[in-house]
Design a protein around this motif. Structure first.
Motif, PDB file in Angstrom:
ATOM      1  N   ASN A   1       2.232  12.338  -5.371  1.00  0.00           N
ATOM      2  CA  ASN A   1       2.057  12.887  -4.045  1.00  0.00           C
ATOM      3  C   ASN A   1       2.382  12.251  -2.795  1.00  0.00           C
ATOM      4  O   ASN A   1       1.904  12.532  -1.586  1.00  0.00           O
ATOM      5  CB  ASN A   1       0.608  12.505  -4.194  1.00  0.00           C
ATOM      6  CG  ASN A   1       0.260  10.707  -3.787  1.00  0.00           C
ATOM      7  OD1 ASN A   1       0.959  10.118  -3.627  1.00  0.00           O
ATOM      8  ND2 ASN A   1      -1.143  10.747  -4.465  1.00  0.00           N
TER       9      ASN A   1
ATOM     10  N   ALA B   1      -7.241   0.191 -13.144  1.00  0.00           N
ATOM     11  CA  ALA B   1      -6.956  -0.387 -11.195  1.00  0.00           C
ATOM     12  C   ALA B   1      -5.955  -1.096 -11.584  1.00  0.00           C
ATOM     13  O   ALA B   1      -5.667  -1.227 -10.031  1.00  0.00           O
ATOM     14  CB  ALA B   1      -8.222  -1.730 -10.893  1.00  0.00           C
ATOM     15  N   VAL B   2      -5.094  -1.729 -11.813  1.00  0.00           N
ATOM     16  CA  VAL B   2      -3.775  -2.293 -12.174  1.00  0.00           C
ATOM     17  C   VAL B   2      -3.219  -1.453 -12.188  1.00  0.00           C
ATOM     18  O   VAL B   2      -2.809  -0.294 -13.491  1.00  0.00           O
ATOM     19  CB  VAL B   2      -3.174  -3.217 -13.596  1.00  0.00           C
ATOM     20  CG1 VAL B   2      -2.090  -3.967 -12.922  1.00  0.00           C
ATOM     21  CG2 VAL B   2      -4.750  -4.190 -13.335  1.00  0.00           C
ATOM     22  N   VAL B   3      -2.482  -0.837 -11.229  1.00  0.00           N
ATOM     23  CA  VAL B   3      -1.181  -0.104 -10.772  1.00  0.00           C
ATOM     24  C   VAL B   3       0.025  -0.022 -11.770  1.00  0.00           C
ATOM     25  O   VAL B   3       0.732  -1.134 -11.934  1.00  0.00           O
ATOM     26  CB  VAL B   3      -0.380   0.354  -9.566  1.00  0.00           C
ATOM     27  CG1 VAL B   3       0.137   0.868  -9.586  1.00  0.00           C
ATOM     28  CG2 VAL B   3      -1.631   0.393  -8.870  1.00  0.00           C
TER      29      VAL B   3
ATOM     30  N   TRP C   1       2.738   9.150  -1.677  1.00  0.00           N
ATOM     31  CA  TRP C   1       2.156   7.786  -1.023  1.00  0.00           C
ATOM     32  C   TRP C   1       1.695   7.222  -2.401  1.00  0.00           C
ATOM     33  O   TRP C   1       1.278   7.119  -2.851  1.00  0.00           O
ATOM     34  CB  TRP C   1       0.711   8.232  -0.462  1.00  0.00           C
ATOM     35  CG  TRP C   1       1.205   9.072   1.334  1.00  0.00           C
ATOM     36  CD1 TRP C   1       1.097  10.621   1.358  1.00  0.00           C
ATOM     37  CD2 TRP C   1       1.504   8.901   2.518  1.00  0.00           C
ATOM     38  NE1 TRP C   1       1.348  11.243   2.500  1.00  0.00           N
ATOM     39  CE2 TRP C   1       1.527   9.772   2.904  1.00  0.00           C
ATOM     40  CE3 TRP C   1       1.606   7.260   2.786  1.00  0.00           C
ATOM     41  CZ2 TRP C   1       1.629   9.538   4.834  1.00  0.00           C
ATOM     42  CZ3 TRP C   1       1.867   7.508   4.391  1.00  0.00           C
ATOM     43  CH2 TRP C   1       1.782   8.659   5.123  1.00  0.00           C
ATOM     44  N   ALA C   2       1.903   5.665  -1.245  1.00  0.00           N
ATOM     45  CA  ALA C   2       1.360   4.657  -2.466  1.00  0.00           C
ATOM     46  C   ALA C   2       0.520   3.757  -1.049  1.00  0.00           C
ATOM     47  O   ALA C   2       1.145   2.863  -0.517  1.00  0.00           O
ATOM     48  CB  ALA C   2       2.356   3.721  -2.601  1.00  0.00           C
ATOM     49  N   GLU C   3      -0.998   3.872  -1.372  1.00  0.00           N
ATOM     50  CA  GLU C   3      -1.887   3.063   0.016  1.00  0.00           C
ATOM     51  C   GLU C   3      -1.311   4.189   0.748  1.00  0.00           C
ATOM     52  O   GLU C   3      -1.285   5.032   0.601  1.00  0.00           O
ATOM     53  CB  GLU C   3      -1.813   2.335   0.006  1.00  0.00           C
ATOM     54  CG  GLU C   3      -1.854   1.419  -1.780  1.00  0.00           C
ATOM     55  CD  GLU C   3      -3.194  -0.435  -1.236  1.00  0.00           C
ATOM     56  OE1 GLU C   3      -2.874  -1.046  -0.211  1.00  0.00           O
ATOM     57  OE2 GLU C   3      -3.484  -1.138  -2.238  1.00  0.00           O
TER      58      GLU C   3
ATOM     59  N   GLY D   1       0.912   7.194 -10.814  1.00  0.00           N
ATOM     60  CA  GLY D   1       1.454   7.677  -9.230  1.00  0.00           C
ATOM     61  C   GLY D   1       3.124   7.578  -8.801  1.00  0.00           C
ATOM     62  O   GLY D   1       3.323   6.862 -10.422  1.00  0.00           O
ATOM     63  N   ASP D   2       3.150   7.878  -7.775  1.00  0.00           N
ATOM     64  CA  ASP D   2       4.676   7.301  -7.744  1.00  0.00           C
ATOM     65  C   ASP D   2       5.476   5.837  -7.303  1.00  0.00           C
ATOM     66  O   ASP D   2       5.751   5.245  -8.025  1.00  0.00           O
ATOM     67  CB  ASP D   2       5.282   8.080  -6.545  1.00  0.00           C
ATOM     68  CG  ASP D   2       4.072   8.382  -5.583  1.00  0.00           C
ATOM     69  OD1 ASP D   2       3.383   9.360  -5.035  1.00  0.00           O
ATOM     70  OD2 ASP D   2       3.851   7.714  -4.372  1.00  0.00           O
ATOM     71  N   GLY D   3       3.786   5.630  -6.318  1.00  0.00           N
ATOM     72  CA  GLY D   3       3.716   3.703  -6.723  1.00  0.00           C
ATOM     73  C   GLY D   3       4.132   3.340  -7.453  1.00  0.00           C
ATOM     74  O   GLY D   3       4.441   2.308  -7.810  1.00  0.00           O
ATOM     75  N   ALA D   4       3.936   3.789  -9.065  1.00  0.00           N
ATOM     76  CA  ALA D   4       3.340   3.145 -10.317  1.00  0.00           C
ATOM     77  C   ALA D   4       5.170   3.245 -10.118  1.00  0.00           C
ATOM     78  O   ALA D   4       5.055   2.527 -11.687  1.00  0.00           O
ATOM     79  CB  ALA D   4       2.001   3.844 -11.414  1.00  0.00           C
TER      80      ALA D   4
ATOM     81  N   HIS E   1      -6.492   6.871   1.460  1.00  0.00           N
ATOM     82  CA  HIS E   1      -5.984   6.356  -0.076  1.00  0.00           C
ATOM     83  C   HIS E   1      -7.284   6.261  -0.675  1.00  0.00           C
ATOM     84  O   HIS E   1      -8.009   6.057  -1.915  1.00  0.00           O
ATOM     85  CB  HIS E   1      -5.403   4.690   0.480  1.00  0.00           C
ATOM     86  CG  HIS E   1      -5.113   4.107  -0.661  1.00  0.00           C
ATOM     87  ND1 HIS E   1      -4.797   4.697  -2.087  1.00  0.00           N
ATOM     88  CD2 HIS E   1      -4.998   3.177  -1.892  1.00  0.00           C
ATOM     89  CE1 HIS E   1      -4.376   3.927  -3.262  1.00  0.00           C
ATOM     90  NE2 HIS E   1      -5.510   2.419  -3.108  1.00  0.00           N
TER      91      HIS E   1
ATOM     92  N   HIS F   1      -6.855   4.019 -11.127  1.00  0.00           N
ATOM     93  CA  HIS F   1      -7.525   3.794 -10.083  1.00  0.00           C
ATOM     94  C   HIS F   1      -8.265   5.320  -9.099  1.00  0.00           C
ATOM     95  O   HIS F   1      -9.507   4.822  -8.959  1.00  0.00           O
ATOM     96  CB  HIS F   1      -7.110   3.346  -8.543  1.00  0.00           C
ATOM     97  CG  HIS F   1      -5.769   3.608  -7.911  1.00  0.00           C
ATOM     98  ND1 HIS F   1      -4.441   3.107  -8.318  1.00  0.00           N
ATOM     99  CD2 HIS F   1      -6.066   4.371  -7.062  1.00  0.00           C
ATOM    100  CE1 HIS F   1      -4.006   3.947  -7.626  1.00  0.00           C
ATOM    101  NE2 HIS F   1      -4.749   4.551  -6.244  1.00  0.00           N
ATOM    102  N   ARG F   2      -7.500   6.793  -9.671  1.00  0.00           N
ATOM    103  CA  ARG F   2      -8.058   7.615  -8.959  1.00  0.00           C
ATOM    104  C   ARG F   2      -8.092   8.448 -10.034  1.00  0.00           C
ATOM    105  O   ARG F   2      -7.735   8.881 -10.421  1.00  0.00           O
ATOM    106  CB  ARG F   2      -6.768   7.871  -7.951  1.00  0.00           C
ATOM    107  CG  ARG F   2      -7.831   8.471  -6.979  1.00  0.00           C
ATOM    108  CD  ARG F   2      -6.057   9.847  -6.215  1.00  0.00           C
ATOM    109  NE  ARG F   2      -5.335   8.736  -5.694  1.00  0.00           N
ATOM    110  CZ  ARG F   2      -5.434   7.811  -4.194  1.00  0.00           C
ATOM    111  NH1 ARG F   2      -7.010   8.460  -3.583  1.00  0.00           N
ATOM    112  NH2 ARG F   2      -4.860   7.029  -3.726  1.00  0.00           N
TER     113      ARG F   2
END
Ligand SMILES: Cc1ncc(C[n+]2csc(CCOP(=O)(O)OP(=O)(O)O)c2C)c(N)n1
Length: 336
Positions: free
Chosen positions: A185, A125-127, A187-189, A155-158, A256, A76-77
């Motif tokens: 980074n 857009a789907v993590v 953060w996840a949101e 990202g780390d959230g993924a 975010h 998404h980024r």
């Protein structure tokens, strides 16, 4: 950066001219994202917007180390990855405005940038959704005997998604040429790593160890380090030794999404981070770019970005009757 054990060093040092090119590219991305943020706040851009201000060295360092035939997937980024993989800012800006001249024909917008001709198999857009796609691309390269690598950014959230773990598992099992690039980074949101991960951000290599995968630790604010690590990871993956996991530590200077009030974050700390860990400033000092030269370059870059807005605004709106055009196969694929 940790060198992969037993790997010969590859051409991991950037000549100064290329480094200057990367400096410019990082500045283009920064000014581009500042501009889309401005235009979004002015109400000109549809959809939702996530910028990667502070993370430019990751996209630029990785993409500079890839060969033109290598492929990436994004998140998404997505602006920085797309520009770093070679898409002109006019095409990216036109996509922001939903125009046909955009890199996704105006159908995608900020979170769905793609450019297959340049090896960008799409932002998603789907993590976590880009990872299985890249494992699939790498499987195709292996089956065809093509010396190419597939590189998902995430990202780390993924790393908490099933898609991440399935992709890591299969890639390692089948020794697929994937370079997994974790843009860590923290953060996840609005959720900090400490509340979404059982591991500290610096210990994320354990995710790779769980699958017996080679890993590299990388300073994501240092474009040269990112480049060098990616060259080594690529050499390892393409030689048939299996995938590599890169834990790239970086910082998200902004919220975010554009408009995020960041009530969950210490604003003074975020400001300080931006002052002390800016990858562009770091490279400016490293290259010894004077204030005068910087201002000249910046004005040139800003003019290019402004011109991309003019290009986008003069673009064509997609026709409503074409709305389903890329949703269904167009009949050129035969059914069995
Ligand atoms: C499967 C899925 N779950 C949740 C979301 C909502 N969502 C969008 S971005 C995001 C955070 C992603 O964090 P990370 O992967 O660390 O990427 P970063 O935003 O830091 O670049 C979430 C949870 C989503 N888009 N897809």
């Amino acid at each position: 950066m940790t060198q992969v054990e037993g790997e010969p060093r590859v051409d991991a040092v950037l000549p100064e001219e290329r480094l200057r090119g990367l400096f410019r590219e990082m500045l283009v991305i920064r000014r581009f994202e500042e501009k889309v943020e401005e235009r979004f706040r002015a109400g000109e851009l549809p959809g939702f917007l996530h910028v990667a201000i502070g993370q430019e060295a990751v996209a630029c360092g990785v993409c500079a180390a890839l060969e033109p035939d290598d492929v990436i997937s994004s998140t998404h980024r997505a602006h920085a990855h797309t520009i770093a993989k070679g898409t002109h800012i006019n095409a990216v800006m036109a996509e922001m405005y939903g125009k046909k001249e955009g890199c996704s024909g105006g159908y995608g917008g900020s979170m769905h940038l793609y450019d297959v001709a340049r090896g960008n198999m799409g932002a998603n857009a789907v993590v976590g959704a880009g990872l299985p796609m890249m494992a699939g691309a790498a499987l195709a390269f292996t089956l065809k005997g093509e010396p190419r690598v597939a590189v998902p950014f995430f990202g780390d959230g993924a790393t908490n998604t099933g898609a991440f773990h399935e992709s890591m598992n299969l890639a390692q099992l089948w020794k697929l040429p994937v370079v997994f690039v974790l843009e860590n980074n923290g953060w996840a949101e609005s959720t900090p790593a400490s509340q979404q991960l059982p591991l500290a951000v610096e210990d994320m290599h354990h995710r790779a160890l769980a699958y017996g995968m080679h890993h590299l630790e990388v300073d994501g604010q240092d474009v040269e380090a990112v480049f060098a690590a990616t060259r080594e990871a690529r050499a390892h993956a393409v030689s048939g030794k299996g995938p590599v996991f890169m834990n790239v530590r970086t910082f998200r200077f902004t919220g975010h999404y554009v408009g995020d009030p960041q009530v969950y974050r210490d604003k003074a700390e975020a400001r300080e981070l931006a002052e002390t860990h800016d990858p562009i400033e770091r490279l400016r000092v490293r290259l010894g770019v004077s204030d005068e030269d910087f201002e000249r370059l910046d004005a040139e870059v800003q003019a290019e970005v402004d011109a991309s807005v003019d290009f986008a605004k003069a673009g064509t709106d997609p026709a409503p009757e074409d709305a389903l055009r890329w949703v269904y196969a167009d009949g050129t694929m035969e059914r069995s």
